[in-house]
Design a protein around this motif. Structure first.
Motif, short mmCIF file in Angstrom:
data_model
loop_
_atom_site.label_atom_id
_atom_site.label_comp_id
_atom_site.label_asym_id
_atom_site.label_seq_id
_atom_site.Cartn_x
_atom_site.Cartn_y
_atom_site.Cartn_z
N ASN A 210 0.82 -1.20 0.00
CA ASN A 210 0.00 0.00 0.00
C ASN A 210 0.86 1.26 0.00
N LEU A 213 1.80 1.82 -3.50
CA LEU A 213 0.65 2.37 -4.24
C LEU A 213 0.49 3.86 -3.99
N LEU A 217 3.81 4.42 -7.41
CA LEU A 217 3.17 3.87 -8.60
C LEU A 217 2.01 4.75 -9.05
N HIS A 218 1.74 4.69 -10.36
CA HIS A 218 0.60 5.40 -10.95
C HIS A 218 -0.32 4.35 -11.57
N ARG A 219 -1.57 4.35 -11.15
CA ARG A 219 -2.53 3.37 -11.66
C ARG A 219 -3.16 3.88 -12.95
N ARG A 220 -3.08 3.06 -13.99
CA ARG A 220 -3.63 3.44 -15.29
C ARG A 220 -5.10 3.04 -15.36
N GLN A 221 -5.80 3.54 -16.39
CA GLN A 221 -7.23 3.27 -16.53
C GLN A 221 -7.53 1.79 -16.76
N ASP A 223 -6.11 -0.57 -15.19
CA ASP A 223 -5.74 -1.23 -13.94
C ASP A 223 -4.35 -1.87 -13.96
N THR A 224 -3.51 -1.40 -14.88
CA THR A 224 -2.09 -1.74 -14.78
C THR A 224 -1.38 -0.54 -14.13
N PHE A 225 -0.08 -0.69 -13.90
CA PHE A 225 0.64 0.33 -13.13
C PHE A 225 1.89 0.80 -13.86
N ASP A 226 2.16 2.08 -13.72
CA ASP A 226 3.41 2.68 -14.17
C ASP A 226 4.14 3.25 -12.96
#
Length: 291
Positions: A210, A213, A217-221, A223-226
């Motif tokens: 968490n 998170l 990390l950046h959550r993409r639309q 639901d994957t992460f960058d």
């Protein structure tokens, strides 16, 4: 102290009033205030009742004043990152700060046997060093090993401890009075504050998912992460909440050493009042739309 006089000279009614009108001014004002609090705490650790302590502090008092020095040193670094707009590093530094402040308050409410227990539990890993020496570890043939061993032996000699001095601490699993930190926390603060302050802070040093998170990390639309390579800016609530924990042990300390006159106690009460004003005005100006 002249350091304290120079601080309060600038806090005129006009200066305070003109800096409570918008978020930008409030942030600048809070930075000045938090830095001044660090200076006040630093000064209070140097105040001494020479009748009570003509020289230095005893083994009953030294652990407490050591924690208070740690509090203002950590707070000073936190204010630096507050001005730099780096909430992530603040979250790392806040946990040891709160631990130190809460532990200091707990010790100030305890007797000398508890303070001795506090000193003893710090020897857990140092006793392991002595066991490693006896088992023939080659590390203690090196210069670094010899320096470390000498340091451990000198500290234990100072306190009159030997390897047989820690039976109670072993039975208590090396916990202060056999208590975990939550149990200590709720003896000096409202336990309802634990989860959303210290509990959340703890994630920053435990490799929490968490925590990643929140900060990394950046959550993409989809639901994957960058990766998120930037730092999130802090707001006033980061420090106003922390100061609640910090102020209490300083109040208890000046009472403990017998210098709780109207001046010093008044200064600490002033910190509480201004800190509360900052929190309330930030909440008013920030608005419900921002959370």
């Amino acid at each position: 102290m002249e350091e304290l006089n120079s601080i309060f000279e600038k806090y005129t009614e006009n200066y305070i009033g003109e800096n409570l009108c918008n978020l930008e001014n409030l942030y600048k004002f809070s930075s000045v205030f938090f830095k001044d609090v660090v200076t006040i705490y630093d000064c209070l650790t140097r105040v001494k009742n020479v009748e009570r302590n003509p020289s230095g502090y005893s083994l009953d008092d030294a652990p407490i004043i050591g924690l208070l020095v740690k509090v203002w040193k950590l707070l000073k670094e936190i204010v630096t990152y507050y001005e730099a707009g780096n909430a992530e590093i603040i979250s790392v530094l806040e946990r040891p700060l709160v631990e130190s402040a809460i532990t200091a308050s707990f010790l100030l409410k305890s007797d000398s046997s508890v303070i001795e227990d506090y000193r003893k539990i710090s020897y857990k890993d140092r006793l392991r060093i002595l066991r490693d020496l006896k088992s023939g570890s080659e590390f203690f043939e090196s210069k670094a090993g010899k320096r470390l061993l000498k340091s451990v032996e000198e500290k234990m000699l100072l306190e009159g401890f030997d390897e047989n001095s820690f039976e109670e601490q072993k039975r208590n699993n090396w916990k202060l009075q056999g208590k975990n930190f939550f149990e200590i926390f709720r003896e000096v603060e409202d336990e309802k504050m634990y989860t959303h302050t210290f509990g959340m802070m703890s994630e920053s040093i435990h490799a929490s998912w968490n925590d990643s998170l929140d900060w990394c990390l950046h959550r993409r639309q989809d639901d994957t992460f960058d990766v998120f390579p930037y730092y999130h800016p802090p707001d006033i609530r980061y420090l106003t909440t922390t100061l609640v924990f910090c102020n209490r042990p300083f109040k208890l300390w000046i009472e403990h050493i017998g210098v709780a006159d109207n001046e010093f106690m008044g200064i600490l009460e002033w910190i509480e009042k201004v800190n509360s004003v900052l929190y309330v005005h930030f909440d008013m100006l920030y608005g419900n739309d921002h959370g």
